[in-house]
Scaffold this active site. Structure first.
Site, PDB file in Angstrom:
ATOM      1  N   ARG A  51       0.846  -1.197   0.000  1.00  0.00           N
ATOM      2  CA  ARG A  51       0.000   0.000   0.000  1.00  0.00           C
ATOM      3  C   ARG A  51       0.872   1.234   0.000  1.00  0.00           C
ATOM      4  O   ARG A  51       1.099   1.859   1.030  1.00  0.00           O
ATOM      5  CB  ARG A  51      -0.945  -0.031   1.188  1.00  0.00           C
ATOM      6  CG  ARG A  51      -2.147  -0.920   0.875  1.00  0.00           C
ATOM      7  CD  ARG A  51      -3.072  -0.975   2.018  1.00  0.00           C
ATOM      8  NE  ARG A  51      -2.368  -1.616   3.134  1.00  0.00           N
ATOM      9  CZ  ARG A  51      -2.960  -2.127   4.199  1.00  0.00           C
ATOM     10  NH1 ARG A  51      -4.267  -2.062   4.318  1.00  0.00           N
ATOM     11  NH2 ARG A  51      -2.266  -2.692   5.144  1.00  0.00           N
ATOM     12  N   ASP A  53       2.256   4.948  -0.332  1.00  0.00           N
ATOM     13  CA  ASP A  53       1.699   6.257   0.035  1.00  0.00           C
ATOM     14  C   ASP A  53       1.572   7.171  -1.180  1.00  0.00           C
ATOM     15  O   ASP A  53       2.193   6.924  -2.217  1.00  0.00           O
ATOM     16  CB  ASP A  53       2.633   6.946   1.042  1.00  0.00           C
ATOM     17  CG  ASP A  53       2.469   6.402   2.452  1.00  0.00           C
ATOM     18  OD1 ASP A  53       1.340   6.039   2.811  1.00  0.00           O
ATOM     19  OD2 ASP A  53       3.482   6.336   3.182  1.00  0.00           O
ATOM     20  N   ARG A 201      11.308   4.892   4.302  1.00  0.00           N
ATOM     21  CA  ARG A 201      11.500   6.343   4.366  1.00  0.00           C
ATOM     22  C   ARG A 201      12.168   6.760   5.681  1.00  0.00           C
ATOM     23  O   ARG A 201      12.959   7.715   5.700  1.00  0.00           O
ATOM     24  CB  ARG A 201      10.165   7.057   4.167  1.00  0.00           C
ATOM     25  CG  ARG A 201       9.642   6.914   2.724  1.00  0.00           C
ATOM     26  CD  ARG A 201       8.194   7.355   2.570  1.00  0.00           C
ATOM     27  NE  ARG A 201       7.989   8.700   3.051  1.00  0.00           N
ATOM     28  CZ  ARG A 201       6.786   9.257   3.201  1.00  0.00           C
ATOM     29  NH1 ARG A 201       5.691   8.557   2.894  1.00  0.00           N
ATOM     30  NH2 ARG A 201       6.676  10.481   3.638  1.00  0.00           N
TER      31      ARG A 201
END
Lengths: 248, 248
Positions: A51, A53, A201
């Site tokens: 999923r 972002d 990230r």
């Protein structure tokens, strides 16, 4: 006959509110399901592997879907690509056995995160790179990366807001820092059996903080040992991140 | 003291309705003039070298403007870039003598046109390449390119709708066809003393038609000799075109 089909999907994340279907918003899953529903004449729902972002890109996203329809599997990409718009594209469709699931059957994933390390950045990179203006010490980043590879409890690299998971232990198979474009670009390539919410990230942000000298070279090791998000670095922005490959 | 300043400008043409200022539309000139007016506190008008069309990119657009204001010349890029948004950027600002004009003082320009020659194209290239699915014969294109280099009346490569010019004679200094990305990409690099409206895109379209075998290899030479737009090929789309450099 009910068919189970595995897709490989590429998209430019710039124009999507992420992967996951959301009412009233343009998402990769939403556009894909609409395209597949039109070409099959059925209401299709897909299960994606990752999923991603908003703003995150994919070269090798995967998704499975089931249905009983006529279109041959190898015609699905060209038919769907024709109607989905230019920023998302099915690159492959294959038949898979009953029960095969894009996410649950996967053994791991590979991501790439691209940093542009210069005070000057071409305008063409604004949606595709993370600009870090001050010089990064890639030697420090590589030393810190060694502390991340392996099996650890990675709760320190997890953002709030993701799906609750049973465990935050994951195995990072490999983490490379590549110097590209005469050293002006640093790409982080990371593969593992699974990733927590925003994990790549946050790892990138931590390595950047270490590379800038804002954090000590053992900051990643310390954060992992303490299991404390506050000891890790910042969250690097989405536009530098690419989902490259899913392992089965 | 009235100053005369020459800018070098880079922009991603995707989000602009071309270079030229137009009421109510976002254009490169419009955004640039607004940014410069804000940082100088004066109503600035710029003269650009090339009026690029919507979707056409620039790495080395040039523009001059005049005014009497305080900001040092070397601070103009950083100050203006800060407020113009990420898809246009001033890369250099220098003082030039009175009377120097970005367009009238230029001796020529260099453009690059990028063709992606494959049935599969990454989604990331949709605004930055011209996809030609069928294989191009670069040998034929190179032979035809030789007929274009030199001083000719190029009215056959001029679209209707441009600024009327006194003469349609121009000199093409050089025209190279480069094979890139293992032959999947063909870049046309062309320099000359001036270009008519849509000239690079029509030359590219003609060379593509020759490379596909839709037109004979002497089609460009014939079109030039006859001075007839109908004997030239199609107009290649804007998104493959980059203004690279202006010569002074």
């Amino acid at each position: 006959m009910n068919r189970n089909i595995l897709l490989t999907i590429e998209y430019d994340g710039t124009g999507f509110h992420g992967w996951q279907r959301q009412p009233g918003l343009r998402t990769a899953q939403g556009v894909l399901e609409e395209g597949l529903s039109r070409i099959t004449g059925q209401q299709i729902q897909v299960d994606g592997t990752s999923r991603t972002d908003a703003g995150v890109h994919a070269l090798g996203q995967r998704a499975t879907f089931q249905g009983d329809f006529g279109i041959p599997t190898d015609r699905i990409p060209i038919a769907a690509n024709h109607i989905m718009g230019g920023d998302i594209r099915i690159t492959e469709a294959v038949d898979v056995p009953d029960g095969f699931h894009a996410r649950f059957s996967s053994r791991g994933k590979k991501y790439r995160y691209v940093i542009w390390n210069s005070s000057e950045m071409p305008v063409f990179y604004r949606n595709y790179r993370y600009q870090v203006e001050k010089p990064l010490d890639i030697g420090r980043m590589r030393r810190a990366a060694e502390d991340i590879v392996g099996t650890h409890d990675f709760q320190c690299f997890q953002a709030a807001g993701g799906t609750p998971r049973e465990t935050t232990v994951r195995t990072i198979y490999d983490l490379q820092l590549l110097e590209e474009v005469q050293g002006r670009q640093i790409a982080l390539e990371i593969s593992g059996d699974g990733f927590l919410y925003n994990m790549v990230r946050i790892i990138t942000g931590t390595l950047v903080d270490i590379g800038l000298g804002k954090m000590p070279v053992d900051a990643a090791a310390n954060a992992i040992q303490a299991g404390d998000r506050r000891l890790a670095g910042h969250t690097a922005p989405p536009q530098g991140l690419y989902l490259m490959e899913v392992y089965y």
